[in-house]
Design an enzyme around this catalytic site. Structure first.
Site, short mmCIF file in Angstrom:
data_model
loop_
_atom_site.label_atom_id
_atom_site.label_comp_id
_atom_site.label_asym_id
_atom_site.label_seq_id
_atom_site.Cartn_x
_atom_site.Cartn_y
_atom_site.Cartn_z
N ASN A 1 0.80 -1.24 0.00
CA ASN A 1 0.00 0.00 0.00
C ASN A 1 0.83 1.29 0.00
OD1 ASN A 1 1.00 -0.04 2.54
ND2 ASN A 1 -0.96 -0.14 3.61
N ASP B 1 3.03 2.49 2.08
CA ASP B 1 3.34 3.23 3.31
C ASP B 1 4.79 3.03 3.76
OD1 ASP B 1 3.35 0.69 4.35
OD2 ASP B 1 1.80 1.05 5.87
N ASP C 1 3.72 -5.72 4.31
CA ASP C 1 2.45 -6.05 4.95
C ASP C 1 1.93 -7.40 4.46
OD1 ASP C 1 1.43 -5.47 2.38
OD2 ASP C 1 1.30 -3.34 2.91
N ASP D 1 5.37 -16.65 15.13
CA ASP D 1 6.46 -16.37 16.07
C ASP D 1 5.83 -16.20 17.45
OD1 ASP D 1 8.98 -15.46 17.15
OD2 ASP D 1 9.46 -14.77 15.13
N ASP E 1 10.49 -17.68 20.54
CA ASP E 1 11.52 -16.68 20.78
C ASP E 1 12.21 -16.89 22.14
OD1 ASP E 1 12.53 -14.04 19.71
OD2 ASP E 1 11.84 -13.33 21.66
N GLU F 1 14.11 -20.87 19.62
CA GLU F 1 15.34 -20.09 19.54
C GLU F 1 15.99 -20.22 20.91
OE1 GLU F 1 17.02 -15.60 18.74
OE2 GLU F 1 15.35 -15.96 20.10
N HIS G 1 16.69 -12.60 10.81
CA HIS G 1 16.54 -11.14 10.96
C HIS G 1 17.46 -10.54 12.01
CE1 HIS G 1 14.32 -13.03 14.11
NE2 HIS G 1 14.20 -11.87 14.73
#
Ligand code: ISL
Length: 534
Positions: free
Chosen positions: A24, A26, A30, A99, A194, A247, A316
């Site tokens: 979109n 921004d 997304d 996650d 996590d 993790e 990441h």
């Protein structure tokens, strides 16, 4: 014989939603953006997507600070978008893994707001104390902050906006079970958990005097943590046959086994860290030059340590693998393919991080202000107060910042790599003109097409999916290992250098980043070959 699970044959692809694809304009990726690329992921040949957090969040730690576990953050779309993603993925035989961040929440979570006001029932959802101990946090600095409203300190092992949950409170267990059921009822296949091995705190005593992570031994892989994992599995996860990968920071082999060996009935797999830390001097900010041999030894050690591995070279939180272990200059194409050869031929489930399949490289930033990561800014601030030279401080951030792998995925040579039509939240790497998905789709010699063929090979080859692992040669920058299944063998030979290397193996080559039919015992620069040894 035990029935094999999908994840023992499958390949998992990690999406970091804010950096994947913006639908979109921004500037943030997304969920509709993800849906628009599902055909490409299907063509790549993956079996599941691990979605980094898309829950409602103030985004202090890019969604790892959750304010509502059962809502989608408007930045990523709506719950309808999510349901559509699940359905569209399912139509392509792609599972979705969520996650699960349950060591801490956001300080904006209703539970924390209630807890700081001592609302009945919520007083003990977090870890409060009148006096902080000496524990340090993962992002640098202390692990406690004072809350004016409550008049007490609270523990946060990560950013100060990420207060740690109090797992001694049975209500927390119940809340988390509800969250699991909510997503499993929708049809998700499981969870990436996590920092799961630090959720239970044995006590709040002072830790050993250390500037970094004093206190670790008071909360690392504790019996309380094992009990929680068994309980979640028994009470909820098994009912849905859900998959979990944890993790697990700082784990030894034994600790790793205790967390994920099948008979333990805790996690299915773990992300161990040793192979990602071989250049480190203590913490990731201080590094020796990369030495392939240490990396190979760590990999081999963990291949033996566990029945089943979760193999990854990127995510990441880590720099890009081609920049770190390969050569992102002259041998970009060859070395990215060589790394793919390794990732997809080890024993266990391979994890591909978005953009890895086109060989995306580390961030080309030239100024600290171009970075967004809370951890990088914290550490930069601390380093400025210490007697480091500017050059050294810069090198620390340049080589280790988590933003290295958080730039928008380079889809095409359009402005901002086609990631967004607006202003990207983090600048897109300028090399998108040469490294991008569209051009690699057209080029039969591309990294992307190499991934595709290798994934297809793995899919039809039982030795690669199910075989045992044995190292045959670890010498400097050369790594050779063998996979064996029901008497059939394949040998993988890898050269982590731009020099020609000889090895004592010959045979028919079935796959590799240099086209040849016979392998005569000579590895070209950054070669990766799969061989039927004579
Ligand atoms: O990147 C790291 C440190 O420098 C790791 O220690 C990282 O913080 C650790 O692996 C935990 O990571 C996970 O939990 C964090 C979140 O910021 C990371 O993105 C996530 O992967 C807190 O939720």
């Amino acid at each position: 014989m035990q029935q094999r699970k999908w994840w023992q044959d499958g390949i998992i692809y990690q999406i970091y939603p804010r950096s994947f694809c913006d639908s979109n304009g921004d500037g943030y990726g997304d969920i509709p953006g993800i849906i628009s690329k599902l055909d490409k992921l299907e063509a790549l040949g993956i079996d599941a997507i691990w979605l980094s957090p898309v829950y409602k969040s103030p985004q202090v730690d890019n969604g790892y600070d959750i304010a509502d576990y059962m809502a989608i953050d408007p930045m990523f779309g709506t719950m309808e978008d999510f349901d559509k993603l699940l359905a569209e993925a399912k139509a392509r035989n792609i599972r979705i893994i969520m996650d699960l961040v349950i060591n801490h929440t956001s300080d904006q979570h209703e539970w924390f707001q209630r807890s700081r006001r001592r609302e009945p029932g919520y007083e003990d959802y977090y870890i409060w104390a009148d006096k902080p101990n000496n524990w340090g946090g993962f992002f640098g600095g202390g692990a406690w902050d004072y809350d004016e409203v409550r008049g007490q300190y609270y523990l946060h092992l990560f950013a100060k906006e990420q207060p740690d949950l109090n797992w001694r409170n049975p209500a927390v267990m119940e809340e988390v079970q509800d969250i699991l059921r909510f997503w499993l009822d929708k049809g998700v296949a499981g969870f990436r958990c996590d920092v799961i091995n630090i959720i239970w705190k044995n006590d709040l005593e002072n830790g050993v005097p250390s500037p970094i992570l004093a206190g670790l031994k008071h909360y690392h892989s504790t019996p309380g943590c094992h009990a929680i994992l068994r309980r979640l599995r028994r009470d909820v996860l098994d009912e849905y046959d859900a998959y979990t990968v944890g993790e697990t920071v700082f784990v030894s082999e034994q600790q790793g086994r205790d967390l994920c060996e099948p008979n333990r009935k805790e996690l299915d797999e773990i992300f161990s860290f040793e192979h990602m830390e071989t250049e480190q001097i203590g913490v990731k900010w201080f590094k020796h030059p990369f030495k392939p041999e240490k990396f190979f030894r760590a990999i081999a050690k963990w291949q033996h340590a566990l029945t089943w591995n979760a193999n990854y070279f990127e995510n990441h939180d880590q720099p890009r693998s081609v920049s770190r272990f390969g050569d992102d200059g002259k041998y970009h194409n060859k070395s990215a393919k060589m790394l793919a050869t390794m990732l997809l031929t080890l024993k266990g489930t391979p994890f591909i991080y978005e953009g890895q399949e086109i060989g995306m490289t580390n961030f080309d930033f030239t100024h600290i202000d171009q970075l967004q990561d809370v951890e990088s800014h914290n550490v930069w601030g601390i380093a400025k107060k210490l007697p480091f030279t500017d050059t050294y401080r810069w090198k620390m951030i340049k080589t280790s910042s988590r933003d290295n792998a958080r730039q928008g995925v380079q889809w095409s040579d359009a402005l901002h790599g086609g990631f967004t039509t607006g202003t990207p939240w983090l600048a897109v790497n300028k090399n998108y003109k040469t490294i991008n998905y569209a051009s690699q789709e057209r080029d039969s010699d591309s990294i992307l097409n190499y991934y595709k063929s290798l994934i297809a090979l793995r899919r039809e080859n039982e030795i690669l999916r199910r075989g045992t692992f044995e190292e045959k040669l670890i010498r400097g920058d050369v790594f050779v290992y063998e996979r064996e299944y029901e008497g059939k063998k394949l040998t993988v030979a890898l050269n982590f250098s731009d020099k020609i290397r000889s090895i004592p193996f010959k045979g028919k080559q079935i796959f590799g980043n240099y086209e040849k039919k016979e392998f005569i015992g000579v590895l070209a620069p950054w070669e990766g070959a799969i061989i039927e040894v004579e």
